[in-house]
Design an enzyme around this catalytic site. Structure first.
Site, PDB file in Angstrom:
ATOM      1  N   CYS A 114     -13.064   0.411 -10.881  1.00  0.00           N
ATOM      2  CA  CYS A 114     -13.151   0.304  -9.515  1.00  0.00           C
ATOM      3  C   CYS A 114     -13.769   1.302  -8.874  1.00  0.00           C
ATOM      4  CB  CYS A 114     -11.724   0.398  -8.950  1.00  0.00           C
ATOM      5  SG  CYS A 114     -10.696  -0.838  -9.304  1.00  0.00           S
ATOM      6  N   HIS A 251     -12.524   2.504  -1.084  1.00  0.00           N
ATOM      7  CA  HIS A 251     -12.120   1.576  -2.176  1.00  0.00           C
ATOM      8  C   HIS A 251     -10.750   0.847  -1.517  1.00  0.00           C
ATOM      9  CE1 HIS A 251     -11.030  -0.842  -5.627  1.00  0.00           C
ATOM     10  NE2 HIS A 251      -9.900   0.052  -6.007  1.00  0.00           N
ATOM     11  N   ASN A 281      -7.783  -6.166  -3.858  1.00  0.00           N
ATOM     12  CA  ASN A 281      -8.641  -5.102  -4.458  1.00  0.00           C
ATOM     13  C   ASN A 281      -9.745  -5.926  -5.372  1.00  0.00           C
ATOM     14  OD1 ASN A 281      -9.559  -3.399  -6.280  1.00  0.00           O
ATOM     15  ND2 ASN A 281      -7.813  -2.608  -6.873  1.00  0.00           N
TER      16      ASN A 281
HETATM   17  O1  UT7 Z   1      -7.981  -0.009  -7.888  1.00  0.00           O
HETATM   18  C1  UT7 Z   1      -7.600   0.878  -9.107  1.00  0.00           C
HETATM   19  C2  UT7 Z   1      -6.655   1.688  -8.390  1.00  0.00           C
HETATM   20  N1  UT7 Z   1      -5.310   0.849  -7.969  1.00  0.00           N
HETATM   21  C3  UT7 Z   1      -4.549   1.532  -7.317  1.00  0.00           C
HETATM   22  O2  UT7 Z   1      -4.997   2.211  -6.478  1.00  0.00           O
HETATM   23  C4  UT7 Z   1      -3.175   0.726  -7.376  1.00  0.00           C
HETATM   24  C5  UT7 Z   1      -2.107   1.914  -7.396  1.00  0.00           C
HETATM   25  N2  UT7 Z   1      -0.605   1.431  -7.111  1.00  0.00           N
HETATM   26  C6  UT7 Z   1      -0.239   0.733  -6.179  1.00  0.00           C
HETATM   27  O3  UT7 Z   1      -0.801   0.474  -5.321  1.00  0.00           O
HETATM   28  C7  UT7 Z   1       1.157   0.813  -5.920  1.00  0.00           C
HETATM   29  O4  UT7 Z   1       1.968   1.546  -6.992  1.00  0.00           O
HETATM   30  C8  UT7 Z   1       1.698  -0.896  -6.185  1.00  0.00           C
HETATM   31  C9  UT7 Z   1       1.552  -1.628  -5.063  1.00  0.00           C
HETATM   32  C10 UT7 Z   1       1.248  -1.249  -7.266  1.00  0.00           C
HETATM   33  C11 UT7 Z   1       3.196  -0.701  -6.326  1.00  0.00           C
HETATM   34  O5  UT7 Z   1       3.887  -0.176  -5.090  1.00  0.00           O
HETATM   35  P1  UT7 Z   1       5.081   0.873  -5.304  1.00  0.00           P
HETATM   36  O6  UT7 Z   1       5.376   1.226  -3.936  1.00  0.00           O
HETATM   37  O7  UT7 Z   1       4.300   1.908  -6.196  1.00  0.00           O
HETATM   38  O8  UT7 Z   1       6.158   0.106  -6.081  1.00  0.00           O
HETATM   39  P2  UT7 Z   1       6.819   0.361  -7.435  1.00  0.00           P
HETATM   40  O9  UT7 Z   1       6.104  -0.339  -8.422  1.00  0.00           O
HETATM   41  O10 UT7 Z   1       7.565   1.727  -7.053  1.00  0.00           O
HETATM   42  O11 UT7 Z   1       8.171  -0.797  -7.002  1.00  0.00           O
HETATM   43  C12 UT7 Z   1       8.966  -0.658  -6.114  1.00  0.00           C
HETATM   44  C13 UT7 Z   1      10.041  -2.032  -6.282  1.00  0.00           C
HETATM   45  C14 UT7 Z   1      10.487  -2.100  -7.662  1.00  0.00           C
HETATM   46  O12 UT7 Z   1      11.916  -2.372  -7.409  1.00  0.00           O
HETATM   47  P3  UT7 Z   1      13.114  -1.120  -7.460  1.00  0.00           P
HETATM   48  O13 UT7 Z   1      12.968  -0.759  -9.128  1.00  0.00           O
HETATM   49  O14 UT7 Z   1      12.809   0.003  -6.738  1.00  0.00           O
HETATM   50  O15 UT7 Z   1      14.514  -2.038  -7.591  1.00  0.00           O
HETATM   51  C15 UT7 Z   1       9.874  -3.124  -8.342  1.00  0.00           C
HETATM   52  O16 UT7 Z   1      10.553  -4.016  -9.216  1.00  0.00           O
HETATM   53  O17 UT7 Z   1       9.391  -3.100  -5.970  1.00  0.00           O
HETATM   54  C16 UT7 Z   1       9.797  -4.077  -6.927  1.00  0.00           C
HETATM   55  N3  UT7 Z   1       8.554  -4.869  -7.125  1.00  0.00           N
HETATM   56  C17 UT7 Z   1       8.307  -6.067  -6.493  1.00  0.00           C
HETATM   57  N4  UT7 Z   1       9.187  -6.781  -5.588  1.00  0.00           N
HETATM   58  C18 UT7 Z   1       8.567  -7.858  -4.991  1.00  0.00           C
HETATM   59  C19 UT7 Z   1       7.388  -4.800  -8.022  1.00  0.00           C
HETATM   60  N5  UT7 Z   1       6.365  -5.647  -7.912  1.00  0.00           N
HETATM   61  C20 UT7 Z   1       7.137  -6.501  -6.967  1.00  0.00           C
HETATM   62  C21 UT7 Z   1       6.572  -7.668  -6.548  1.00  0.00           C
HETATM   63  N6  UT7 Z   1       7.425  -8.465  -5.507  1.00  0.00           N
HETATM   64  N7  UT7 Z   1       5.425  -8.322  -6.820  1.00  0.00           N
END
Ligand code: UT7
Length: 324
Positions: A114, A251, A281
């Site tokens: 990225c 980005h 992304n």
């Molecule tokens: O380009 C390279 C750089 N990349 C990035 O900068 C990406 C960095 N990361 C992110 O943008 C975020 O971490 C994500 C968008 C990938 C995830 O967001 P988050 O706020 O960190 O969510 P999380 O992984 O902590 O998940 C929160 C909750 C979980 O449920 P519980 O454990 O709180 O009950 C997940 O199971 O959201 C749930 N979850 C979903 N729910 C619906 C995870 N994926 C999904 C989904 N749909 N697709």
């Protein structure tokens, strides 16, 4: 003093739009979650018969038109991509032929995921400032959709395909921050964290391209911290206060990460180029696509100060300070 100024910018997005509602039908997710957590509303996917070089060539042609130049005027092409057409030759060589650049001009790829465009821009800037090349086409192009694991709902909805291109040209400056063009670039990486974002294959291991794996929460934490650091470093290197920045061109991975960087800069979101809602992304294509979007909408005025930044797998991160 030699400077590299932006002569042309162009972006290309494939025809096929995939909305969050489309993904709800194939993945256990919902549009509200995607929008709340990432800001993404839709993404574009390349057609089956399109290769990364096709997207790159389309963006390059738009940048050439914008610059009023012909492919024969370019003496070097650098493509930043993590999804090359083939393991080799470089996608840049394929694009060089597709757009009709002269035989003998330089062509190579840069792989920094990225952050790839910021890395490629840095190399191009060095070539121009050192006098090696006069006009360089720098492209970020990706077909991330081919690396997605459709059984992993935490990653498959984040990425999209596209390409952005810029043309850098040699100009003379006085050597201070009032010069037009690239004023400074800053690159970093942390190979101790390769396990946070990677693919499950490669030509030097198991011989397949593999699928994308990301520990999202960890990458998020690193992104917020590293981008804040590199923004600070960029201001310090140029002896500028944060109020000097007119535009943030980040980005486009996650709207919340972008908001955090903007907040640290004290910039309101109307001074941030935000395209993540429209195409998700797009990895190395993300920053040049944001530039293309801003240029199409006449957002930058000559003399304004732009801060470009990116962070990705590697981990890699970097920035470029540009006077438009
Ligand atoms: O380009 C390279 C750089 N990349 C990035 O900068 C990406 C960095 N990361 C992110 O943008 C975020 O971490 C994500 C968008 C990938 C995830 O967001 P988050 O706020 O960190 O969510 P999380 O992984 O902590 O998940 C929160 C909750 C979980 O449920 P519980 O454990 O709180 O009950 C997940 O199971 O959201 C749930 N979850 C979903 N729910 C619906 C995870 N994926 C999904 C989904 N749909 N697709």
């Amino acid at each position: 003093m030699k400077r590299a100024i932006f002569k042309g910018v162009g972006g290309y997005l494939p025809e096929k739009i995939v909305t969050n509602a489309d993904l709800e039908k194939i993945v256990d997710t919902n549009s509200d979650w995607i929008i709340q957590r990432t800001g993404i509303e839709q993404r574009y996917f390349a057609a089956e018969d399109q290769a990364t070089s096709d997207l790159a060539a389309a963006a390059a042609n738009k940048a050439l038109t914008h610059a009023g130049l012909d492919a024969a005027d370019i003496d070097c092409i650098i493509v930043a991509t993590t999804t090359p057409d083939l393991t080799f030759p470089a996608t840049a060589a394929i694009v060089q032929a597709k757009i009709g650049m002269k035989v003998g001009t330089a062509a190579f790829d840069v792989q920094a995921v990225c952050s790839g465009f910021v890395y490629a821009l840095t190399i191009a800037n060095s070539f121009i400032v050192s006098g090696q090349h006069k006009r360089i086409l720098v492209i970020g192009a990706e077909i991330m959709s081919r690396l997605l694991d459709w059984n992993d709902r935490t990653t498959c909805l984040l990425f999209g395909d596209g390409a952005g291109a810029v043309i850098l040209e040699l100009a003379e400056g006085k050597g201070d921050v009032n010069d037009r063009g690239i004023l400074s670039t800053h690159l970093h990486s942390d190979g101790a964290n390769t396990n946070l974002l990677y693919t499950t294959g490669g030509p030097g291991t198991n011989g397949i391209s593999g699928k994308l794996v990301m520990l999202g929460r960890d990458v998020y934490r690193h992104a917020v911290q590293r981008l804040a650091e590199v923004v600070e470093e960029t201001l310090l290197a140029n002896n500028l206060e944060k109020t000097a920045i007119d535009w943030l061109v980040p980005h486009q991975a996650n709207k919340r990460i972008i908001e955090s960087t903007a907040e640290k800069l004290g910039l309101s979101m109307d001074k941030v180029i935000l395209t993540v809602a429209r195409h998700g992304n797009t990895s190395a294509a993300s920053v040049p696509l944001a530039l293309a979007d801003a240029v199409e909408n006449n957002r930058f005025k000559p003399g304004e100060l732009l801060l470009l930044e990116a962070m990705g797998a590697g981990l890699t991160w970097g920035s470029a300070l540009v006077r438009w």
